[in-house]
Scaffold this active site. Sequence first.
Site, PDB file in Angstrom:
ATOM      1  N   ARG A   1      -5.970  -3.447   6.843  1.00 26.39           N
ATOM      2  CA  ARG A   1      -4.599  -3.718   6.430  1.00 26.39           C
ATOM      3  C   ARG A   1      -3.784  -2.568   7.017  1.00 26.39           C
ATOM      4  NH1 ARG A   1      -2.881  -4.597   0.238  1.00 26.39           N
ATOM      5  NH2 ARG A   1      -2.626  -2.351   0.373  1.00 26.39           N
TER       6      ARG A   1
ATOM      7  N   LYS B   1       2.482  -2.056  -9.848  1.00 30.79           N
ATOM      8  CA  LYS B   1       3.081  -3.225  -9.189  1.00 30.79           C
ATOM      9  C   LYS B   1       2.670  -4.542  -9.842  1.00 30.79           C
ATOM     10  CE  LYS B   1      -0.608  -3.655  -5.810  1.00 30.79           C
ATOM     11  NZ  LYS B   1      -1.176  -3.058  -4.606  1.00 30.79           N
TER      12      LYS B   1
HETATM   13  C1  LIG Z   1      -2.253  -2.366  -5.077  1.00 30.28           C
HETATM   14  C2  LIG Z   1      -2.679  -1.123  -4.422  1.00 30.28           C
HETATM   15  C3  LIG Z   1      -3.493  -0.215  -5.121  1.00 30.28           C
HETATM   16  C4  LIG Z   1      -4.050  -0.508  -6.496  1.00 30.28           C
HETATM   17  O1  LIG Z   1      -5.120  -1.399  -6.410  1.00 30.28           O
HETATM   18  P1  LIG Z   1      -6.014  -1.785  -7.696  1.00 30.28           P
HETATM   19  O2  LIG Z   1      -7.142  -2.559  -7.150  1.00 30.28           O
HETATM   20  O3  LIG Z   1      -5.138  -2.563  -8.620  1.00 30.28           O
HETATM   21  O4  LIG Z   1      -6.459  -0.488  -8.293  1.00 30.28           O
HETATM   22  C5  LIG Z   1      -3.812   0.969  -4.485  1.00 30.28           C
HETATM   23  N1  LIG Z   1      -3.368   1.246  -3.235  1.00 30.28           N
HETATM   24  C6  LIG Z   1      -2.595   0.399  -2.533  1.00 30.28           C
HETATM   25  C7  LIG Z   1      -2.137   0.775  -1.164  1.00 30.28           C
HETATM   26  C8  LIG Z   1      -2.222  -0.813  -3.109  1.00 30.28           C
HETATM   27  O5  LIG Z   1      -1.445  -1.654  -2.415  1.00 30.28           O
END
Ligand SMILES: *Cc1c(COP(=O)(O)O)cnc(C)c1O
Length: 386
Positions: free
Chosen positions: A132, A37
Site C-alpha cells: 500500500r 478512524k
Molecule cells: C487503519 C490504520 C492503522 C490501524 O489499524 P488496526 O488494524 O485497526 O490496528 C494503522 N496504521 C495505518 C496506516 C492505518 O491506516
Amino acid sequence: MAVLPRVEINLEKIRHNAKTLKQLFGRKGISITGVVKGVTADLNIAGALVEAGITSLADSKIANIEKMRKAGIKADLILLRSPGISEVEKTVRYADISMNTELDTIRALSAEAVRQQKTHKIILMVEMGDLREGILLKDAPAMIREIFTCPGIELAGIGTNFACFGGVLPTEQKMQTFSRFVQAMQELFSLKLPYVSGGNSANYNWAVKTKDAEAVNNVRLGESILLGRETSGGHIIPSLYQDAFCFVAEVIESKIKPSVPYGTIGKNAFGEQVTFIDRGNRRRTIISAGRHDVLVSGLTPVRPFHIIGSSSDHIILDTKDAVLVPGDEVRFYMNYGAMLRAMTSPYVYKTYVHGAATTEPYKQQFLLSRGTRQNRPPETEKNPAN
Ligand SMILES: *Cc1c(COP(=O)(O)O)cnc(C)c1O
C-alpha cells in the site's frame, strides 16, 4: 424513550483495552498510538484513550483530526494517510504529524508550514511488501536528504504498515529487516526518531513473542483497542473486551410466513439472485435497521438468532423459539466493518453505557471463527437461508 437503532459504546471497556495494550507493548519498549478512524474520531472515545494514558491519536481523515484539535483533545494528533495536496493547509493547521511518501507533498507541507510559521512533523512511510503506501527502502537515503532541505519540516519518524492491502504479515524476520533498515538510517543521518512505528493491530503476536523489538518504539492500534482482536489471524486477545460496541435495533414486524419467496423470481434490490431452503412456515422477525445503517454480515446476534437476510432498511431474523413483538430490542456484537458503518451512519444513534454493555455472556468460540479483516465475509448477504 429509547433511541433506535443505536450503537452502545462502553467507554470503560475501551479504556481497559487501551490500558492493557499499553502495558503489554510497553514491556517491549513500544508506545501506542490510538487509531480512531473506525469510530469517526468520536470525542468520548478519543477522551477515554487519553485517560488510559495514550499520548498520540491518529486518523486517516483530516476532518477528524480537525474535530479532535478543536475539541482540545490532549494528545499528539497524527494524520494516518498521506495528505492530498488539497489538504496541505488543514494538515499543517490541525495535525502535529502526518505520514508521507511523496516529496512533492512534503515540499507543499514545507511551504505551508513556513507560511503558518509552524514546524510540521512527518513520519516517512516505507514499503515492507504489503504494497500500500510507502517508499522503497533503497530510495530512503536520497529522500531523507531531500527532507532535510525542507524548511518547517521535521522528520519525527519512520513507519511501515502490514496486513492492510497485500495481507503481508509482520513476521519476526520482516520486523528485523525493518529495524535494521531504520538503525542504518539513524546511523547514517545521526537521527533520533520518536516514532519508529512498526505497524498496527496485526503486530500483536509479534510484539508478544519477540525477545527484542530492536528499533521499533511505536505501533498504531485501532481494532485491538476497540474490539479486542489482533488482525493477522482475526483472533481475540485474551484479557481484552470484544464487546465494547453493541448494535441495537427494534422489532417492527413479527409474523409467521413461508420460508421461501413465492412468485416469479428475478433479482433482488441489490442485483443478487438469492436462494432459500424450505423450512415450511416460520416466524420471521423484521428489525428497524439495514445496510444503510450497518454492515449486516458483521453482526452477530447476542441471542441465538439467525440473520436470514437484509435490504437497505430491514434485517430479517429467524428468532428460533423466541417470539418477539414490535418494540422489542434485538442486540448484536459487531466486527470492525459493522462498527465502522454504524459509527459513520447518520441514521444510527451513538450512546454511551457504563458497566456491562451486554446482558449475556460473550460467545467466544463463535467470534473466533469470524476470520481476519482480509477475509471477512463480503458486503452482501447472498444465499443467507442456511
Ligand atoms: C487503519 C490504520 C492503522 C490501524 O489499524 P488496526 O488494524 O485497526 O490496528 C494503522 N496504521 C495505518 C496506516 C492505518 O491506516
